[in-house]
Design a protein around this motif. Structure first.
Motif, PDB file in Angstrom:
ATOM      1  N   LEU A 244       0.851  -1.191   0.000  1.00 25.05           N
ATOM      2  CA  LEU A 244       0.000   0.000   0.000  1.00 25.05           C
ATOM      3  C   LEU A 244       0.888   1.242   0.000  1.00 25.05           C
ATOM      4  O   LEU A 244       1.826   1.342   0.790  1.00 25.05           O
ATOM      5  N   ALA A 245       0.593   2.142  -0.943  1.00 23.26           N
ATOM      6  CA  ALA A 245       1.302   3.424  -0.972  1.00 23.26           C
ATOM      7  C   ALA A 245       0.260   4.525  -1.065  1.00 23.26           C
ATOM      8  O   ALA A 245      -0.586   4.507  -1.967  1.00 23.26           O
ATOM      9  N   VAL A 246       0.251   5.442  -0.122  1.00 22.29           N
ATOM     10  CA  VAL A 246      -0.707   6.554  -0.130  1.00 22.29           C
ATOM     11  C   VAL A 246       0.067   7.853   0.076  1.00 22.29           C
ATOM     12  O   VAL A 246       0.927   7.941   0.953  1.00 22.29           O
ATOM     13  N   ASP A 247      -0.247   8.831  -0.758  1.00 24.74           N
ATOM     14  CA  ASP A 247       0.427  10.129  -0.642  1.00 24.74           C
ATOM     15  C   ASP A 247      -0.348  11.107  -1.527  1.00 24.74           C
ATOM     16  O   ASP A 247      -1.337  10.719  -2.164  1.00 24.74           O
ATOM     17  N   THR A 248       0.114  12.333  -1.624  1.00 24.95           N
ATOM     18  CA  THR A 248      -0.509  13.237  -2.585  1.00 24.95           C
ATOM     19  C   THR A 248       0.041  12.880  -3.966  1.00 24.95           C
ATOM     20  O   THR A 248       1.211  12.492  -4.098  1.00 24.95           O
ATOM     21  N   ASN A 249      -0.806  12.978  -4.971  1.00 31.38           N
ATOM     22  CA  ASN A 249      -0.382  12.771  -6.362  1.00 31.38           C
ATOM     23  C   ASN A 249       0.182  11.392  -6.687  1.00 31.38           C
ATOM     24  O   ASN A 249       1.083  11.285  -7.507  1.00 31.38           O
ATOM     25  N   ILE A 250      -0.326  10.366  -6.062  1.00 34.11           N
ATOM     26  CA  ILE A 250       0.086   9.023  -6.473  1.00 34.11           C
ATOM     27  C   ILE A 250      -0.777   8.633  -7.668  1.00 34.11           C
ATOM     28  O   ILE A 250      -2.009   8.775  -7.625  1.00 34.11           O
ATOM     29  N   THR A 251      -0.140   8.164  -8.725  1.00 27.17           N
ATOM     30  CA  THR A 251      -0.882   7.846  -9.952  1.00 27.17           C
ATOM     31  C   THR A 251      -0.701   6.382 -10.331  1.00 27.17           C
ATOM     32  O   THR A 251       0.125   5.673  -9.747  1.00 27.17           O
ATOM     33  N   PHE A 252      -1.464   5.991 -11.354  1.00 24.67           N
ATOM     34  CA  PHE A 252      -1.339   4.622 -11.856  1.00 24.67           C
ATOM     35  C   PHE A 252       0.072   4.374 -12.411  1.00 24.67           C
ATOM     36  O   PHE A 252       0.562   3.248 -12.392  1.00 24.67           O
ATOM     37  N   CYS A 253       0.716   5.455 -12.883  1.00 18.98           N
ATOM     38  CA  CYS A 253       2.100   5.349 -13.364  1.00 18.98           C
ATOM     39  C   CYS A 253       3.025   4.879 -12.246  1.00 18.98           C
ATOM     40  O   CYS A 253       3.926   4.065 -12.480  1.00 18.98           O
ATOM     41  N   ASP A 254       2.812   5.414 -11.037  1.00 13.64           N
ATOM     42  CA  ASP A 254       3.638   5.009  -9.894  1.00 13.64           C
ATOM     43  C   ASP A 254       3.456   3.518  -9.617  1.00 13.64           C
ATOM     44  O   ASP A 254       4.410   2.796  -9.335  1.00 13.64           O
ATOM     45  N   LEU A 255       2.195   3.092  -9.698  1.00 10.98           N
ATOM     46  CA  LEU A 255       1.890   1.672  -9.492  1.00 10.98           C
ATOM     47  C   LEU A 255       2.630   0.812 -10.525  1.00 10.98           C
ATOM     48  O   LEU A 255       3.322  -0.157 -10.166  1.00 10.98           O
ATOM     49  N   LYS A 256       2.507   1.199 -11.773  1.00 10.67           N
ATOM     50  CA  LYS A 256       3.142   0.411 -12.840  1.00 10.67           C
ATOM     51  C   LYS A 256       4.664   0.397 -12.684  1.00 10.67           C
ATOM     52  O   LYS A 256       5.303  -0.662 -12.763  1.00 10.67           O
TER      53      LYS A 256
END
Ligand code: DAH
Length: 373
Positions: A244-256
């Protein structure tokens, strides 16, 4: 070596000297006894009937002496006799003391002699990590290197954490995908408080967010349970690593990017990833992540069912409804975003080590386990 002298001078001083010489010899000879043979020779030298020193005293001191001294010389010999006998007896026990020491020494020496250096050595194998634990630690290490911390949660969980707060409403069909083992006798409790064996590690997402405000970067390794019949790839008990990663501006790009890096770290840098639309109640959008087949490199083989891809984990962007359950702790879905993922450890271990049946991990057969030593 002491020999019995003939007596020529019968003065008391001369007699005292002769007696003292004999006593000294007796004590010295006894002290030098160090074996059974020594003792026997000592005994015979002093007490042998035919020519022992005691007999010689009679022959050399008593018999030839003047008649008026017979009494004196006789008394001297009579006091010496028990002294000689005492030393002979004492000499034997002395020999026994020495012998026990020598015996024990020679036993050790014999045992040492028996060491056959041509025999194979005694193996004392030290244990190693079980392959499932090893893969789990490896996955965790990959995320730790990216700055993730490690969390844990209970294996006996409430319906609230396992389902409700993860956006599985009561009676929602998505619950059917996780055949749940419930703890018996919970009917009198409100539905959300009923206990069950957690079916995934996802409830620790909510538990973590309840404990700490954003930002969060955490991986959660752990054991999970499902009412699945045992087959080659399914077991009612297995392991997952949740992320789990939560922060401001986390996007699907970060996940990928994060998962692509993790897969390259686990399977080698030539591995590719792709994300396929899927559904999980707690993520929106949701995806299944696939890796290019690690056996054929993507060409297509039996292991990947000739697709070139192997499905490895579920993931997605955290659903705002999930954040709403922890809104009070700083999770305002209009300000923050996050991604989550969950992977089966056995599944990855099966791929990494080409294990044919999941069952092998749990049987505890050392012939299987020692292949990972
Ligand atoms: N909990 C899911 C399962 O056991 C796996 C999963 C999917 C976890 C998506 C996630 C996720 O965190 O975002 O099937």
């Amino acid at each position: 070596m002491y020999t019995v002298p003939k007596l020529e001078d019968y003065s008391p001083e001369a007699l005292d000297r002769a007696v003292a010489d004999l006593r000294r010899a007796l004590a010295e000879e006894e002290a030098s006894i160090s074996s059974q043979a020594d003792w026997k020779a000592f005994r015979d030298r002093w007490l042998a009937r035919k020519n022992g020193i005691l007999t010689q005293l009679n022959n050399l001191w008593l018999k030839p002496c003047p008649a008026d001294l017979k009494r004196t010389i006789g008394q001297i010999i009579n006091t010496l006799r028990p002294e000689i006998e005492h030393f002979v007896t004492h000499g034997q026990s002395r020999d026994e003391d020495i012998r026990t020491v020598i015996d024990s020494l020679s036993k050790d020496a014999l045992a040492a002699d028996r060491l056959d250096i041509t025999l194979p050595g005694i193996q004392r194998p030290i244990g190693v990590k079980h392959p499932v634990l090893r893969v789990m630690d490896e996955i965790v290490a990959v995320f730790k290197a990216m700055g993730y911390s490690v969390g844990e949660g209970p294996e006996v969980e409430t319906d609230y954490y396992n389902f409700e707060s993860l956006n599985f409403p009561p009676d929602h069909p998505a619950r059917d995908t996780q055949d749940t083992l419930f703890i018996a006798g919970q009917e009198s409790k409100p539905a959300r408080d009923r206990l069950l064996l957690r079916t995934h590690t996802s409830p620790v997402q909510i538990r973590t967010m309840e404990q700490q405000p954003p930002p969060v970067r955490i991986v959660i390794p752990g054991k999970v349970h499902r009412n699945d019949p045992l087959d080659a790839t399914h077991s009612p008990v297995f392991h997952q690593v949740e992320g789990l990663a939560v922060d401001t501006n986390i996007t699907f790009c970060d996940l990928k990017g994060t998962l692509d890096h993790a897969m390259k770290a686990l399977f080698g840098s030539s591995v590719k990833t792709r994300f396929y639309p899927s559904f999980f109640p707690f993520t929106e959008p949701s995806a299944d992540m696939q890796v290019s087949c690690i056996f054929c490199g993507g060409k297509g083989c039996r292991k990947c069912k000739f697709s070139g891809w192997i499905e490895l984990l579920g993931c997605g962007m955290v659903d705002p409804n999930v954040f709403d359950f922890v809104k009070h702790n700083g999770y305002d879905s209009s300000k923050i975003s996050g991604f989550a993922f969950g992977m089966g450890v056995e599944r990855i271990a099966i791929l990494k080590y080409e294990v044919e049946e999941i069952q092998l991990f749990y049987e505890g057969d050392v012939r299987f386990l020692e292949q990972f030593a």
